[in-house]
Design a protein around this motif. Structure first.
Motif, PDB file in Angstrom:
ATOM      1  N   GLY A 252       0.788  -1.220   0.000  1.00  0.00           N
ATOM      2  CA  GLY A 252       0.000   0.000   0.000  1.00  0.00           C
ATOM      3  C   GLY A 252       0.824   1.277   0.000  1.00  0.00           C
ATOM      4  O   GLY A 252       2.054   1.256   0.116  1.00  0.00           O
ATOM      5  N   PRO A 253       0.132   2.422  -0.092  1.00  0.00           N
ATOM      6  CA  PRO A 253       0.808   3.724  -0.176  1.00  0.00           C
ATOM      7  C   PRO A 253       1.301   4.203   1.178  1.00  0.00           C
ATOM      8  O   PRO A 253       1.029   3.600   2.210  1.00  0.00           O
ATOM      9  CB  PRO A 253      -0.291   4.638  -0.721  1.00  0.00           C
ATOM     10  N   GLY A 254       2.021   5.335   1.149  1.00  0.00           N
ATOM     11  CA  GLY A 254       2.588   5.894   2.364  1.00  0.00           C
ATOM     12  C   GLY A 254       1.607   6.755   3.137  1.00  0.00           C
ATOM     13  O   GLY A 254       0.381   6.646   2.966  1.00  0.00           O
ATOM     14  N   LEU A 255       2.143   7.626   3.986  1.00  0.00           N
ATOM     15  CA  LEU A 255       1.311   8.499   4.800  1.00  0.00           C
ATOM     16  C   LEU A 255       0.519   9.464   3.934  1.00  0.00           C
ATOM     17  O   LEU A 255       1.002   9.923   2.892  1.00  0.00           O
ATOM     18  CB  LEU A 255       2.176   9.308   5.764  1.00  0.00           C
ATOM     19  N   THR A 256      -0.664   9.803   4.386  1.00  0.00           N
ATOM     20  CA  THR A 256      -1.408  10.895   3.773  1.00  0.00           C
ATOM     21  C   THR A 256      -0.784  12.225   4.208  1.00  0.00           C
ATOM     22  O   THR A 256       0.079  12.268   5.101  1.00  0.00           O
ATOM     23  CB  THR A 256      -2.874  10.851   4.219  1.00  0.00           C
ATOM     24  N   GLU A 257      -1.242  13.303   3.628  1.00  0.00           N
ATOM     25  CA  GLU A 257      -0.739  14.619   4.063  1.00  0.00           C
ATOM     26  C   GLU A 257      -1.116  14.871   5.520  1.00  0.00           C
ATOM     27  O   GLU A 257      -0.346  15.463   6.284  1.00  0.00           O
ATOM     28  CB  GLU A 257      -1.289  15.719   3.157  1.00  0.00           C
ATOM     29  N   THR A 258      -2.299  14.410   5.916  1.00  0.00           N
ATOM     30  CA  THR A 258      -2.698  14.535   7.320  1.00  0.00           C
ATOM     31  C   THR A 258      -1.786  13.698   8.204  1.00  0.00           C
ATOM     32  O   THR A 258      -1.436  14.104   9.319  1.00  0.00           O
ATOM     33  CB  THR A 258      -4.163  14.093   7.493  1.00  0.00           C
ATOM     34  N   GLY A 259      -1.389  12.538   7.727  1.00  0.00           N
ATOM     35  CA  GLY A 259      -0.459  11.697   8.471  1.00  0.00           C
ATOM     36  C   GLY A 259       0.890  12.365   8.660  1.00  0.00           C
ATOM     37  O   GLY A 259       1.518  12.242   9.727  1.00  0.00           O
ATOM     38  N   LYS A 260       1.334  13.065   7.660  1.00  0.00           N
ATOM     39  CA  LYS A 260       2.616  13.774   7.769  1.00  0.00           C
ATOM     40  C   LYS A 260       2.514  14.899   8.804  1.00  0.00           C
ATOM     41  O   LYS A 260       3.466  15.148   9.553  1.00  0.00           O
ATOM     42  CB  LYS A 260       3.034  14.308   6.398  1.00  0.00           C
ATOM     43  N   ARG A 261       1.364  15.556   8.850  1.00  0.00           N
ATOM     44  CA  ARG A 261       1.173  16.585   9.885  1.00  0.00           C
ATOM     45  C   ARG A 261       1.143  15.963  11.274  1.00  0.00           C
ATOM     46  O   ARG A 261       1.623  16.550  12.243  1.00  0.00           O
ATOM     47  CB  ARG A 261      -0.118  17.371   9.614  1.00  0.00           C
ATOM     48  N   LEU A 262       0.597  14.747  11.362  1.00  0.00           N
ATOM     49  CA  LEU A 262       0.575  14.046  12.651  1.00  0.00           C
ATOM     50  C   LEU A 262       1.991  13.737  13.121  1.00  0.00           C
ATOM     51  O   LEU A 262       2.299  13.892  14.306  1.00  0.00           O
ATOM     52  CB  LEU A 262      -0.237  12.756  12.525  1.00  0.00           C
ATOM     53  N   VAL A 263       2.852  13.320  12.222  1.00  0.00           N
ATOM     54  CA  VAL A 263       4.255  13.052  12.586  1.00  0.00           C
ATOM     55  C   VAL A 263       4.893  14.309  13.158  1.00  0.00           C
ATOM     56  O   VAL A 263       5.537  14.272  14.216  1.00  0.00           O
ATOM     57  CB  VAL A 263       5.053  12.551  11.371  1.00  0.00           C
ATOM     58  N   ARG A 264       4.714  15.421  12.479  1.00  0.00           N
ATOM     59  CA  ARG A 264       5.339  16.682  12.935  1.00  0.00           C
ATOM     60  C   ARG A 264       4.773  17.109  14.289  1.00  0.00           C
ATOM     61  O   ARG A 264       5.508  17.592  15.156  1.00  0.00           O
ATOM     62  CB  ARG A 264       5.115  17.768  11.883  1.00  0.00           C
ATOM     63  N   ALA A 265       3.469  16.915  14.479  1.00  0.00           N
ATOM     64  CA  ALA A 265       2.853  17.299  15.754  1.00  0.00           C
ATOM     65  C   ALA A 265       3.360  16.409  16.887  1.00  0.00           C
ATOM     66  O   ALA A 265       3.626  16.894  18.001  1.00  0.00           O
ATOM     67  CB  ALA A 265       1.331  17.215  15.651  1.00  0.00           C
ATOM     68  N   CYS A 266       3.508  15.120  16.635  1.00  0.00           N
ATOM     69  CA  CYS A 266       4.042  14.219  17.662  1.00  0.00           C
ATOM     70  C   CYS A 266       5.490  14.567  17.978  1.00  0.00           C
ATOM     71  O   CYS A 266       5.907  14.491  19.143  1.00  0.00           O
ATOM     72  CB  CYS A 266       3.912  12.768  17.216  1.00  0.00           C
ATOM     73  N   ASP A 267       6.249  14.945  16.986  1.00  0.00           N
ATOM     74  CA  ASP A 267       7.612  15.420  17.234  1.00  0.00           C
ATOM     75  C   ASP A 267       7.591  16.636  18.158  1.00  0.00           C
ATOM     76  O   ASP A 267       8.366  16.732  19.112  1.00  0.00           O
ATOM     77  CB  ASP A 267       8.296  15.793  15.915  1.00  0.00           C
ATOM     78  N   GLU A 268       6.703  17.573  17.858  1.00  0.00           N
ATOM     79  CA  GLU A 268       6.596  18.794  18.664  1.00  0.00           C
ATOM     80  C   GLU A 268       6.237  18.478  20.108  1.00  0.00           C
ATOM     81  O   GLU A 268       6.809  19.041  21.055  1.00  0.00           O
ATOM     82  CB  GLU A 268       5.542  19.714  18.053  1.00  0.00           C
ATOM     83  N   LEU A 269       5.297  17.546  20.293  1.00  0.00           N
ATOM     84  CA  LEU A 269       4.819  17.194  21.628  1.00  0.00           C
ATOM     85  C   LEU A 269       5.700  16.141  22.306  1.00  0.00           C
ATOM     86  O   LEU A 269       5.470  15.810  23.464  1.00  0.00           O
ATOM     87  CB  LEU A 269       3.379  16.671  21.545  1.00  0.00           C
ATOM     88  N   ARG A 270       6.661  15.621  21.581  1.00  0.00           N
ATOM     89  CA  ARG A 270       7.549  14.558  22.074  1.00  0.00           C
ATOM     90  C   ARG A 270       6.755  13.305  22.444  1.00  0.00           C
ATOM     91  O   ARG A 270       7.007  12.671  23.477  1.00  0.00           O
ATOM     92  CB  ARG A 270       8.405  15.058  23.235  1.00  0.00           C
TER      93      ARG A 270
END
Length: 357
Positions: A187-205
């Motif tokens: 299957g395909p990779g992350l959606t654009e929303t998924g990529k935003r989730l990665v960045r937000a989790c990075d921010e929140l640790r």
């Protein structure tokens, strides 16, 4: 009476909250967990007997239309378990709030025997005080909305680890099916929303758990995240070619970031034949640990049991059997210093690298 276990265990993944939530008890499982004696892999008594000092307590929202016993289907020689559709946001949020509240109620009723931990300092304090150190984790981010508002609210409530998918799709990406034999390249990779989730989790640790994510999504996270890569409960695809297991290339990427893989005790991810059967020797666990340590280094491997969410080796049984596993691994050739790293020290060091405390 048996002696207390000499090496504590911090476990990267269990599904105990789901088991309690679905039990139908009047108190929704609080008493069952604290008093024990009602089955399952983990309760307070079993944890104390086995030296389970703490771990990631997952919230997983089951699909009403699943309609199959996927553990039973994975007893076959080959299988491709049908996966359910996406969950509605409202249904997922209701279940997540109920299970998060359950963990908080257990803490409140435990009179100090259970602690919900939000930092490594909290975990160390709980372990020093002989309290079970629990960390709130979500497996499958169906309860997170596209605007990510729920992510920030759940983080404030104690969420410190998140898997963007279980094996069904979400608005963030695609999980791997329960398929054997199979590659995780599905299957395909992350959606654009998924990529935003990665960045937000990075921010929140927040730990971003890769265990159920497909390979394309894995590499998307590897490109986007500045944090160590973590798979809380996965094994080696080179030994058991299940879609849920990690390839050597994925293991190398995790090592490069200073990440960690938690050994999954589920027998279908341990056995060469991929079958979910209790008559699985503990040697299968040692074999996967050997491979993971060779690929990742001894400082980047821990346990991710999948207790209460899978069939584990009969010789282990439940959390009370953890000393038998450690004794087997010692007989296999691991010294006490290595066992302490695998059992708990590596997890706490990883959480310090991600959480920053």
């Amino acid at each position: 009476m048996t002696d207390a276990p000499t090496i504590p265990v911090f476990d990267g993944h269990n599904d105990t909250l789901l088991r309690l939530h679905m039990s139908g008890d009047d108190d929704r499982g609080v008493g069952a967990f604290l008093q024990g004696g009602v089955g399952g892999h983990i309760d307070l008594a079993k944890a104390r007997e086995g030296g389970l000092a703490g771990g990631m307590f997952a919230i997983f929202t089951p699909s009403p239309q699943l309609g199959v016993d996927y553990l039973e289907l994975m007893r076959a020689a080959t299988y491709d378990v049908p996966l359910p559709d996406r969950l509605p946001l409202g249904d997922a949020q209701k279940a997540v709030l109920a299970m998060a509240a359950l963990l908080l109620r257990i803490e409140r009723a435990s009179e100090g025997a259970v602690a919900v931990c939000r930092s490594v300092a909290d975990i160390r304090a709980a372990m020093a005080g002989d309290a079970l150190a629990t960390v709130l984790h979500i497996e499958g981010a169906e309860a997170i909305d596209a605007d990510l508002d729920a992510l920030y609210a759940l983080h404030a409530a104690g969420l410190r680890s998140l898997g963007p998918v279980w094996s069904r799709p979400t608005i963030f990406g695609h999980g791997v099916p329960f398929r054997f034999p199979a590659s995780p390249d599905i299957g395909p990779g992350l959606t654009e929303t998924g990529k935003r989730l990665v960045r937000a989790c990075d921010e929140l640790r927040i730990v971003f758990d890769l265990s159920h994510l497909n390979e394309a999504g894995f590499w998307d996270v590897a490109k986007l995240s500045a944090r160590p890569l973590v798979a809380t409960h996965s094994n080696a695809h080179a030994l058991t070619p299940h879609a849920r297991n990690l390839t050597d290339a994925q293991l190398a990427a995790i090592r490069e970031t200073g990440g960690l893989v938690g050994l999954n005790f589920a027998t279908c991810f341990l056995r060469e034949d991929g079958r979910m059967r209790g008559d699985t020797a503990l040697d299968a666990m040692a074999r996967h640990l050997d491979h993971l340590i060779a690929a990742l280094g001894v400082d980047h491997v821990g346990f991710g049991s999948d207790f209460d969410g899978a069939i584990v080796p009969d010789a282990l049984g439940d959390a009370s059997g953890l000393p038998r596993l450690l004794a087997h691994l010692k007989a296999h050739g691991y010294d006490d210093a290595t066992l302490e790293k695998i059992a708990w020290r590596n997890w706490l060091a990883l959480l310090e690298r991600v959480w920053g405390e």
